[in-house]
Scaffold this motif. Structure first.
Motif, short mmCIF file in Angstrom:
data_model
loop_
_atom_site.label_atom_id
_atom_site.label_comp_id
_atom_site.label_asym_id
_atom_site.label_seq_id
_atom_site.Cartn_x
_atom_site.Cartn_y
_atom_site.Cartn_z
N HIS A 74 0.84 -1.19 0.00
CA HIS A 74 0.00 0.00 0.00
C HIS A 74 0.88 1.24 0.00
CE1 HIS A 74 -2.40 3.19 2.19
NE2 HIS A 74 -3.10 2.97 1.11
N LEU A 98 -1.27 -0.59 -4.30
CA LEU A 98 -2.51 0.16 -4.15
C LEU A 98 -2.19 1.55 -3.64
CD1 LEU A 98 -5.59 0.55 -4.01
CD2 LEU A 98 -5.53 -0.49 -1.72
N MET A 174 -3.07 -0.69 -8.68
CA MET A 174 -4.43 -0.36 -8.25
C MET A 174 -4.47 1.06 -7.68
SD MET A 174 -5.77 -3.88 -6.46
CE MET A 174 -4.40 -4.00 -5.30
N SER A 187 -1.07 6.62 -12.44
CA SER A 187 -1.20 5.16 -12.30
C SER A 187 -1.30 4.50 -13.66
CB SER A 187 -2.43 4.82 -11.45
OG SER A 187 -2.31 5.38 -10.15
N THR A 205 -13.26 4.86 -3.70
CA THR A 205 -12.18 4.47 -2.80
C THR A 205 -11.17 5.60 -2.64
OG1 THR A 205 -12.39 2.15 -3.44
CG2 THR A 205 -10.32 2.80 -2.43
N VAL A 212 -10.46 1.61 2.45
CA VAL A 212 -10.65 0.66 1.35
C VAL A 212 -11.56 -0.47 1.83
CG1 VAL A 212 -9.50 -0.93 -0.23
CG2 VAL A 212 -8.36 1.19 0.46
N LEU A 217 -11.46 -5.16 -2.29
CA LEU A 217 -10.04 -5.38 -2.52
C LEU A 217 -9.73 -6.87 -2.64
CD1 LEU A 217 -7.16 -4.36 -2.76
CD2 LEU A 217 -7.05 -4.24 -0.27
#
Length: 229
Positions: A74, A98, A174, A187, A205, A212, A217
């Protein structure tokens, strides 16, 4: 045995992954290391950097003698995971990120780092200050300062710049559609720069991991890994 490493972001904590661990443990042995300076781990005297966190990830994998490694990272954890994938692709099966910010410029880094002022956070966002102290102890203000330095270092010399095309392991990028730190555009650009990648946009999100939805997820994760009950 399949091994999954869950990497927290800057100022984050491995506890944030608790809502995912029960389901993921059906398929993997789960590891949730803490980067130095986070939780009960001390801040290194020579400071912190993405390069240092990449080395810490390497040492963690070696210490635990892990093979068949999958990584989910993350935010900053995703950046460190891709730095590791660049250097040690033979050790990895895949990486998922993510909310990872890739478009680090010096101007952007300075802007982000100025938001990590402990006095302003304590005054304006006392609940967040209390959370940081609960997760990282009395050194939380020092950690903020160190993370600000990490961001500035990223802006001056982003280690992934012009190197994404060299990462050949399967990657899933993500991003949340309401992420106020990471843009869909950056991204998408990273996804297109990677030779073996997929892109997933999570609806409704935001950036923080605790915002999240775990079920959403988990479904995206399972689809990428092609897992079924």
């Amino acid at each position: 045995m399949l091994n999954l490493i869950l990497l927290h972001g800057a100022l984050g904590h491995s506890k944030i992954f608790e809502p995912l661990k029960e389901e993921l443990s059906k398929y993997f042995t789960i590891y949730t290391p803490l980067f130095s300076g986070h939780g009960t781990s001390g801040l290194p005297q020579d400071g912190i950097s993405i390069e240092k966190y990449t080395i810490e990830l390497k040492e963690f994998i070696e210490k635990n003698n892990l093979h068949n490694v999958y990584i989910f990272g993350h935010s900053m954890g995703g950046y460190a995971a891709l730095c590791y994938a660049l250097e040690y692709p033979e050790k990895l099966n895949s990486v998922m990120t993510l909310g990872t910010k890739f478009n680090w410029t010096e101007e952007q880094a300075l802007k982000e780092s100025t938001m990590l002022n402990s006095d302003i956070i304590a005054e304006k966002v006392p609940k967040y200050a209390a959370l940081l102290e609960a997760q990282h102890g009395e050194k939380w203000k020092e950690l903020l300062h160190s993370i600000a330095g990490l961001m500035v270092s990223l802006g001056k010399n982003p280690p992934l710049k012009d190197k994404l095309s060299m990462i050949n392991v399967p990657i899933q990028i993500m991003v949340g559609d309401k992420d106020n730190m990471v843009t869909l555009e950056e991204s998408t650009e990273v996804y297109r720069s990677l030779p073996n990648a997929r892109l997933a946009v999570l609806p409704d999100t935001k950036h923080p991991m605790d915002k999240v939805r775990p079920n959403l997820l988990l479904e995206v994760m399972k689809d990428f890994w092609n897992l079924s009950e």
